[in-house]
Design an enzyme around this catalytic site. Structure first.
Site, short mmCIF file in Angstrom:
data_model
loop_
_atom_site.label_atom_id
_atom_site.label_comp_id
_atom_site.label_asym_id
_atom_site.label_seq_id
_atom_site.Cartn_x
_atom_site.Cartn_y
_atom_site.Cartn_z
CG HIS A 32 -2.23 -1.15 0.50
ND1 HIS A 32 -2.11 -2.24 1.26
CD2 HIS A 32 -3.18 -1.11 0.13
CE1 HIS A 32 -2.90 -3.30 0.24
NE2 HIS A 32 -3.93 -1.99 -0.89
NE ARG A 45 -6.33 0.32 -2.16
CZ ARG A 45 -5.24 0.28 -3.77
NH1 ARG A 45 -5.61 1.79 -3.76
NH2 ARG A 45 -5.31 -0.71 -4.45
NE ARG A 88 -11.09 -2.04 -1.27
CZ ARG A 88 -10.03 -2.18 -1.28
NH1 ARG A 88 -10.15 -2.92 -2.18
NH2 ARG A 88 -9.21 -1.69 -0.55
CD GLU A 114 -9.78 -7.34 -3.16
OE1 GLU A 114 -8.69 -7.77 -2.87
OE2 GLU A 114 -11.40 -7.78 -2.16
CG ASP A 165 -5.21 -8.79 -1.78
OD1 ASP A 165 -4.67 -9.06 -1.53
OD2 ASP A 165 -6.40 -7.94 -1.67
NE ARG A 169 -1.73 -6.80 -2.38
CZ ARG A 169 -2.03 -6.09 -2.14
NH1 ARG A 169 -4.18 -6.31 -1.57
NH2 ARG A 169 -2.29 -4.78 -2.16
C1 PEP Z 1 -6.72 -5.90 -5.13
O1 PEP Z 1 -6.63 -6.56 -4.02
O2 PEP Z 1 -6.14 -5.62 -6.37
C2 PEP Z 1 -6.84 -3.74 -4.92
C3 PEP Z 1 -7.15 -3.58 -5.87
O3 PEP Z 1 -7.52 -4.09 -3.21
P1 PEP Z 1 -6.57 -3.62 -2.11
O4 PEP Z 1 -4.81 -3.37 -3.60
O5 PEP Z 1 -6.46 -2.52 -2.13
O6 PEP Z 1 -5.80 -5.36 -1.22
MG MG Z 2 -7.29 -6.31 -2.54
#
Ligand code: PEP
Ligand code: MG
Length: 573
Positions: free
Chosen positions: A191, A298, A334, A433, A457, A467
């Protein structure tokens, strides 16, 4: 000789500035017997005074950059430093036990911290424990003569060097001074990396050893295009950096011309290019970069930026600001996606061996319906002010979606019964996801209004590769035919039911992936706002029929991700 550090390119752009080490210093000390308690009390009082002055500056900066509410935590720290009872006890300990100030301070504050932490269901006291811990660290730092770094104190151009940056660290960075950053750990979809792109700060993550290889004040070039950092570069390297930074700026200026253009291929096929945002403030960047929608808001950042659960009213204001700011263009919010690497200090989650496979996202919302219902009500109320859609994160089964949707319908019915204006056509969809969900996309497609593929994800779960772990980043393969098949399955299932599919994972803005995704029939590409215009520019060069052929071959004929990349190169050259 110039030292070269290699990492993962996390945010485009090139920057050069002096290193600012955002690392926690060693605060260890020994307990000592002292013979002059008065002098020791004096030493403590001087350290407290310096800490207060420092906190005043931090508080002021935080108020300017983040707002009064965010700055409150520093006010709390200042209050602790002026607490006569606390310091009375510490001074008594120095006098009676004849111990050094560090030891007396630590022993007394530890006692309070333990006492407050024991009040398990009292979030306020838990937070105070955290405040005392932070303040103690600061004062001990001054007693030991080492300074505690704080991004708020930066007042010159720097490149930040850190082991890792939490999303809240990243949110505090002042773009006027922070020209770039490099971290030891993290991947392109962690993030902090995603936020660096929103803030347009060039960044390299997962370098492995930046904090041990770079020292405070050294000149560093951050090359966020190639994922490299140069430490103490030569004059020629600095010249080269300037030339490349200029070339990048020129390129960006050219892309800017496409801001109000349609997102259309060479043969006239239109798709939607949307932005991912974290707060309503990011709407400005989305519009400046020609976003046709917000494909992912988000919402958990609202929760992470607060010191307690945000109220329905606060959330309503934030969602309303976002939909109004987008002027009728759709905003997909979301619902809260906490867990994994996103924590809330005031909502302690159980210790888990695998947080990414644990209690997170929709699983928390279905369990803590009080939190979920508050959020849904805020969203429903905001829907009246623009085009709002809602999606649920981390749906794994049909039942989870049905349960979440049922709660949504209940809250909607209550508001309508109370005469609160609520939009009639709120689309309700889900993030794709979890591989298990992608395998039953045909079943889910009957219930959802849309899918939004969260590849960050989805790839991690499909490859069983975290990730954010740079050691296994080779497994993070967006182009692997296995991933492409899950995407194809999802898009086809939605189209069969007359629904649409977007993608809001980072893959949507990946220039190698875009031609394939176009060929697979993706309807909406949602990405960091700063990637939109270069993607619009790429689309103009692609023929949609040819990309369908490419996608078909990638999914059916290729064995490896490398073969897919090779194929894309052939089809797009
Ligand atoms: C993802 O998982 O691709 C997504 C957009 O959500 P985040 O990156 O916030 O987990
Ligand atoms: Mg995600």
């Amino acid at each position: 000789m110039t030292k070269v550090l290699n990492g993962i390119a996390a945010s485009d752009g090139i920057a050069a500035a002096k290193a600012y080490m955002l690392v926690q210093p060693d605060l260890s000390f020994e307990e000592k017997t002292i013979d002059n308690p008065d002098a020791e009390i004096e030493r403590l009082s001087a350290a407290v005074e310096t800490s207060k002055q420092e906190l005043e500056v931090i508080k002021q900066k935080a108020t300017e950059n983040l707002g009064a509410e965010e700055a409150q935590v520093f006010e709390a720290h200042l209050t602790i430093l002026s607490d006569p009872e606390l310091f009375g006890q510490i001074n008594d300990k120095i006098k009676n036990d004849k111990v050094n100030a560090e030891a007396a301070l630590k022993s007394v504050t530890d006692m309070f911290i333990q006492m407050f932490e024991a009040m398990e269901d009292n979030a306020y006291m838990q937070e105070r424990a955290g405040d005392i811990r932070d303040v103690t660290k600061r004062v001990i730092g001054h007693l030991l003569g080492v300074s505690i770094p704080n991004p708020a104190l930066i007042n010159e151009e720097v490149v930040i060097v850190a082991h890792d940056l939490t999303p809240s660290d990243t949110a505090q960075l002042d773009r006027n001074f922070v020209k770039g950053f490099i971290t030891d750990i993290g991947g392109r979809t962690s993030h902090s990396a995603i936020m660096s792109r929103t803030l347009e700060i060039p960044a390299v993550v997962g370098s492995g050893n930046a904090t041990s290889e770079i020292s405070e004040g050294q000149m560093v070039i951050i090359d966020g295009l190639d994922g490299q950092a140069l430490v103490e570069p030569t004059d020629e390297e600095l010249e080269d950096y300037k030339a490349r930074a200029k070339a990048f700026a020129d390129q960006k200026a050219e892309w800017k011309l496409l801001k109000d253009a349609k997102s259309v291929t060479a043969d006239g096929k239109e798709v939607k290019l949307a932005a991912n945002i974290g707060t309503p403030k990011d709407v400005e960047g989305a519009n400046d970069n020609g976003a046709e929608a917000v494909g992912l808001f988000r919402s958990e950042f609202l929760y992470m930026d607060a010191s307690e659960l945000p109220s329905e009213e606060d959330q309503f204001k934030a969602y309303k600001a976002a939909v109004e700011g987008m002027n009728g263009k759709q905003v997909v919010v979301r619902t809260m996606d906490i867990g994994g690497d996103k924590e809330l200090p005031y909502l302690p989650l159980p210790e888990e061996q695998n947080p990414f496979l644990g209690y997170r996202a929709i699983r928390i919302s279905l369990d803590r319906q009080d939190i979920f219902r508050t959020q849904l009500r805020a969203l429903l109320r905001a829907s009246h002010y623009g085009s709002l859609a809602i999606m649920f994160p981390m749906i794994a089964t049909v039942q989870e979606f049905k349960d979440a949707k049922a709660i949504f319908e209940e809250e909607k019915a209550k508001l309508v019964a109370d005469g609160v204006p609520v939009s009639d056509d709120i689309e309700v969809g889900m993030m794709m996801e979890v591989p298990a969900a992608a395998m039953v996309a045909d079943k889910l497609a009957k219930y959802v209004d849309f899918f939004s593929i969260g590849t960050n994800d989805l790839i991690g779960y499909s490859m069983a590769a975290d990730r954010g772990n740079e050691k296994i980043s080779y497994l993070y393969q967006p182009y692997n035919p296995s991933i492409l098949r899950l995407i194809k399955n999802t898009i086809e299932a939605s189209h069969k039911e007359g629904k649409w599919t977007g993608m809001c994972g980072e893959m949507a803005g990946d220039q190698v992936a875009v031609p394939i995704l176009l060929g697979l029939g993706l309807d909406e590409f949602s990405m960091s706002a700063t990637s939109i215009l270069k993607t619009r520019s790429l689309l103009k060069t692609l023929d949609s029929k040819k990309m369908e052929e490419l996608a078909d071959k990638a999914v059916n004929d290729c064995e490896t991700a490398d073969e897919v990349v090779e194929l894309v190169n052939q089809y797009t050259k």
